[in-house]
Write a protein that holds these residues in place. Structure first.
Motif, short mmCIF file in Angstrom:
data_model
loop_
_atom_site.label_atom_id
_atom_site.label_comp_id
_atom_site.label_asym_id
_atom_site.label_seq_id
_atom_site.Cartn_x
_atom_site.Cartn_y
_atom_site.Cartn_z
N ALA A 1 0.83 -1.20 0.00
CA ALA A 1 0.00 0.00 0.00
C ALA A 1 0.86 1.26 0.00
CB ALA A 1 -0.92 0.00 1.23
N SER A 2 0.41 2.29 -0.71
CA SER A 2 1.13 3.56 -0.74
C SER A 2 1.05 4.27 0.60
CB SER A 2 0.54 4.49 -1.81
OG SER A 2 0.35 3.83 -3.03
N GLY A 3 -0.09 4.09 1.29
CA GLY A 3 -0.29 4.73 2.57
C GLY A 3 -1.10 3.85 3.49
N CYS A 4 -1.10 4.20 4.76
CA CYS A 4 -1.85 3.45 5.76
C CYS A 4 -2.58 4.45 6.65
CB CYS A 4 -0.93 2.56 6.59
SG CYS A 4 -1.78 1.62 7.87
N GLU A 5 -3.91 4.45 6.57
CA GLU A 5 -4.73 5.35 7.38
C GLU A 5 -5.07 4.70 8.70
OE1 GLU A 5 -8.77 6.68 8.82
OE2 GLU A 5 -8.12 4.72 8.07
N PHE A 6 -5.08 5.49 9.78
CA PHE A 6 -5.56 5.01 11.07
C PHE A 6 -6.13 6.19 11.85
CE2 PHE A 6 -0.90 5.45 11.10
CZ PHE A 6 -0.72 6.44 12.06
N ASP A 7 -6.95 5.87 12.86
CA ASP A 7 -7.70 6.89 13.60
C ASP A 7 -7.12 7.07 14.99
OD1 ASP A 7 -10.12 6.90 11.62
OD2 ASP A 7 -9.86 4.79 12.17
N VAL A 8 -7.16 8.30 15.50
CA VAL A 8 -6.58 8.55 16.82
C VAL A 8 -7.49 9.37 17.72
CG1 VAL A 8 -4.21 8.38 15.98
CG2 VAL A 8 -5.31 10.62 16.08
N LEU A 35 5.73 2.35 10.68
CA LEU A 35 5.67 2.79 9.29
C LEU A 35 6.91 3.57 8.84
CD1 LEU A 35 1.95 3.86 9.42
CD2 LEU A 35 2.87 2.26 7.74
N ARG A 36 7.68 4.05 9.77
CA ARG A 36 8.82 4.91 9.45
C ARG A 36 9.79 4.21 8.50
NH1 ARG A 36 12.88 7.53 14.00
NH2 ARG A 36 13.94 9.03 12.62
N GLY A 37 10.10 4.91 7.40
CA GLY A 37 11.09 4.41 6.45
C GLY A 37 10.62 3.27 5.57
N THR A 38 9.35 2.91 5.61
CA THR A 38 8.86 1.77 4.81
C THR A 38 8.40 2.18 3.42
OG1 THR A 38 6.57 1.99 5.59
CG2 THR A 38 8.07 0.62 6.91
N GLY A 39 8.18 3.48 3.19
CA GLY A 39 7.60 3.93 1.93
C GLY A 39 6.08 3.92 1.95
N CYS A 40 5.51 3.46 3.04
CA CYS A 40 4.06 3.47 3.23
C CYS A 40 3.72 4.66 4.13
CB CYS A 40 3.59 2.16 3.86
SG CYS A 40 1.80 2.01 4.06
N GLN A 41 3.04 5.66 3.58
CA GLN A 41 2.81 6.92 4.28
C GLN A 41 1.78 6.77 5.39
OE1 GLN A 41 0.66 10.05 2.15
NE2 GLN A 41 2.08 11.58 3.01
N PRO A 42 2.11 7.18 6.62
CA PRO A 42 1.10 7.23 7.67
C PRO A 42 0.07 8.32 7.34
CG PRO A 42 3.34 7.34 8.58
CD PRO A 42 3.45 7.57 7.11
N VAL A 43 -1.21 7.97 7.41
CA VAL A 43 -2.30 8.93 7.20
C VAL A 43 -3.12 8.94 8.49
CG1 VAL A 43 -4.29 9.58 5.82
CG2 VAL A 43 -2.33 8.44 4.73
N ILE A 44 -2.95 9.98 9.30
CA ILE A 44 -3.54 10.05 10.63
C ILE A 44 -4.89 10.77 10.54
CG2 ILE A 44 -3.23 10.83 13.00
CD1 ILE A 44 -0.21 11.11 12.33
N GLU A 45 -5.97 10.06 10.86
CA GLU A 45 -7.26 10.73 10.96
C GLU A 45 -7.49 11.13 12.42
OE1 GLU A 45 -12.08 10.30 10.45
OE2 GLU A 45 -10.80 8.91 9.35
N ILE A 46 -7.58 12.41 12.68
CA ILE A 46 -7.81 12.92 14.03
C ILE A 46 -9.32 12.94 14.28
CG2 ILE A 46 -7.54 14.90 15.56
CD1 ILE A 46 -5.01 15.63 14.09
N LYS A 47 -9.75 12.17 15.29
CA LYS A 47 -11.17 11.96 15.53
C LYS A 47 -11.76 12.92 16.56
CE LYS A 47 -13.11 8.88 13.95
NZ LYS A 47 -13.83 8.75 12.66
N MET A 48 -10.94 13.70 17.22
CA MET A 48 -11.45 14.62 18.24
C MET A 48 -10.68 15.93 18.18
SD MET A 48 -9.74 12.93 21.69
CE MET A 48 -10.33 14.23 22.78
N GLU A 49 -11.33 17.00 18.60
CA GLU A 49 -10.66 18.30 18.64
C GLU A 49 -9.84 18.42 19.92
OE1 GLU A 49 -13.60 21.31 18.01
OE2 GLU A 49 -13.84 20.82 15.87
#
Length: 483
Positions: A270-277, A339-353
């Motif tokens: 995968a080019s990127g990996c999304e996850f929620d925080v 994910l660091r240095g793997t070429g798979c971009q971390p995509v952080i979805e921020i779920k709260m303000e």
């Protein structure tokens, strides 16, 4: 019957069986003139309607093929009995591409209010998948009272769009259903009112039409098909690269928002990996999609009220399968390190303000500002991230339907993007169209989309020029968009 047919169509044209001769492109048929039975409309011209009124008795009209169920012509209608199953019948030419098909349908008996009748479009004569349909439920006022759905395999449906009609159906009262199909676009009308549209009639380029029933006895009459010009393609001649983002990790095969799901996303390419925080009770930023841990762990409670120590005790994997037993809730830093240095971009979805600064601090602590993207539905969060760290890639998430023309939709989205200083939009794929993507690109916006799990839709979005697709199936998307 003749009087009702005259009222419905105004200009009645006799039923046209399969034909040989062609009508010249500049020939017009007078409103009160019958088209000879051996007349065919050229492929690239809009032609007169082919109408079936079911005035015969006994066998079905020529060219109609039963795929399944009990269908018969009687008393001037086509009668379908299917109380315990789904039944289908097809007719027309499988080479047809663009057309309008409509029918008068009457529910005579229903098993329950969710049962339906349908028009089939882009179908095969023998019912082989994939094919598309427009079902109308007896209670058409439900949220999914009217649908555009695709039978992708013999056992699987893909519901691409839903809508609620203004009125429910009634027993023994006729309704008029119409579907307009042009290129990848389908539009549905019920009793003369437009109720639904979708740009995802993309699984089959051409196909015949048909009728369907499920859990009911229904009659059909005055079925009409009008060929429309094939016209030009509604997509660009070529498309650029499209990134593949794994949704909550490779969540189709591993428990979402865990380190194993992230590792699987990396492994599949995968080019990127999304996850929620969220921020948990002691201030640590952790991975979790829901406000509570109830769905994806063996614990209960709100994430914001549980300490990291308590979260560490929870099993975040067993719900997905025994082999994931003992998988823990990771912190943001742990996910970034994986994910660091793997070429798979971390995509952080921020779920709260209120946690933008912490997210930026965690990214900076690992020297990953140039590797990470941040997304959020909150315009406030997007604005804060852009101000705190302008070098971070940041996109605004949005998923609601928008009224207006594609240009008007793009203007509204551009205005909202400007409000939070975003140059990337991450949009629900169901609100996209080829024209809207093009309009957004003209306004200097990159277009990402979510969450797409079917190869046919992935290929369509790639052709339209979408820059990034988030999916539970990164393996499928990687294959679908390969040159």
């Amino acid at each position: 019957m003749p009087l009702r047919l005259t009222i419905l169509f105004g200009a009645v044209i006799a039923l046209l069986p399969p034909a040989q001769a062609q009508v010249p492109a500049n020939t017009q048929v007078p409103a009160n003139t019958q088209v000879p039975a051996n007349t065919q409309v050229p492929a690239n011209t809009q032609g007169p309607a082919r109408i079936e009124t079911f005035d015969g008795t006994g066998s079905l009209p020529t060219g109609w093929s039963v795929v399944s169920g009990d269908w018969k012509q009687a008393d001037g209608v086509l009668l379908a009995r299917s109380m315990d199953s789904d039944s289908y019948i097809t007719f027309g030419d499988p080479s047809w591409k663009n057309y309008e098909v409509e029918a008068t349908v009457t529910f005579l008996k229903v098993r329950d209010p969710a049962r339906w009748v349908s028009l089939l479009v882009r179908a095969s004569e023998d019912g082989q998948t994939p094919w598309s349909q427009v079902p109308v439920r007896f209670d058409a006022t439900q949220k999914n009272g009217v649908e555009f759905a695709v039978r992708t395999t013999p056992r699987q449906w893909s519901v691409r769009q839903t809508a609620a009609a203004s009125k429910p159906s009634e027993l023994n009262r006729a309704r008029r259903i119409k579907a307009i199909v042009r290129q990848s676009y389908v539009e549905v009308h019920l009793d003369g009112q437009r109720v639904l549209s979708s740009h995802y009639c993309v699984d089959r380029d051409r196909g015949c039409v048909g009728l369907g029933v499920s859990g009911c006895i229904a009659s059909f009459d005055d079925v009409s098909v009008r060929r429309l010009p094939e016209g030009e393609s509604d997509v660009p001649a070529s498309a650029g690269p499209c990134e593949t983002v794994a949704h909550r990790g490779f969540s189709a095969v591993a428990p979402e928002n865990t380190l194993v799901a992230i590792s699987e996303a990396i492994q599949v390419g995968a080019s990127g990996c999304e996850f929620d925080v969220y921020r948990c009770g002691d201030g640590t930023v952790v991975l979790m999609h829901d406000k509570t841990v109830d769905r994806t762990t063996d614990g209960t409670g709100r994430v914001t009220e549980l300490s990291l120590d308590r979260l560490r005790q929870l099993d975040a994997g067993s719900w997905k399968g025994a082999r994931f037993a003992g998988e823990r809730v990771p912190t943001l830093k742990e996910a970034l390190q994986r994910l660091r240095g793997t070429g798979c971009q971390p995509v952080i979805e921020i779920k709260m303000e209120g946690i933008s600064q912490q997210v930026v601090d965690d990214v900076r602590a690992l020297d990953m500002v140039d590797q990470v993207a941040v997304i959020a539905f909150s315009q406030q969060v997007v604005r804060e991230i852009r101000e705190l760290e302008p070098q971070l890639t940041c996109a605004w998430l949005f998923g609601d339907a928008i009224d207006g023309t594609p240009a008007e939709q793009a203007d509204w989205l551009k205005m909202r993007a400007d409000q939070c200083n975003a140059t990337i939009l991450d949009l629900n794929y169901k609100i996209l169209s080829p024209a809207l993507v093009a309009e957004l690109k003209q306004r200097g916006l990159a277009v990402w989309t979510w969450t797409v799990n079917e190869a046919a839709v992935m290929r369509a979005l790639h052709r339209w020029g979408v820059d990034s697709i988030t999916t539970d199936r990164p393996d499928l998307l990687t294959a679908a968009v390969e040159p």
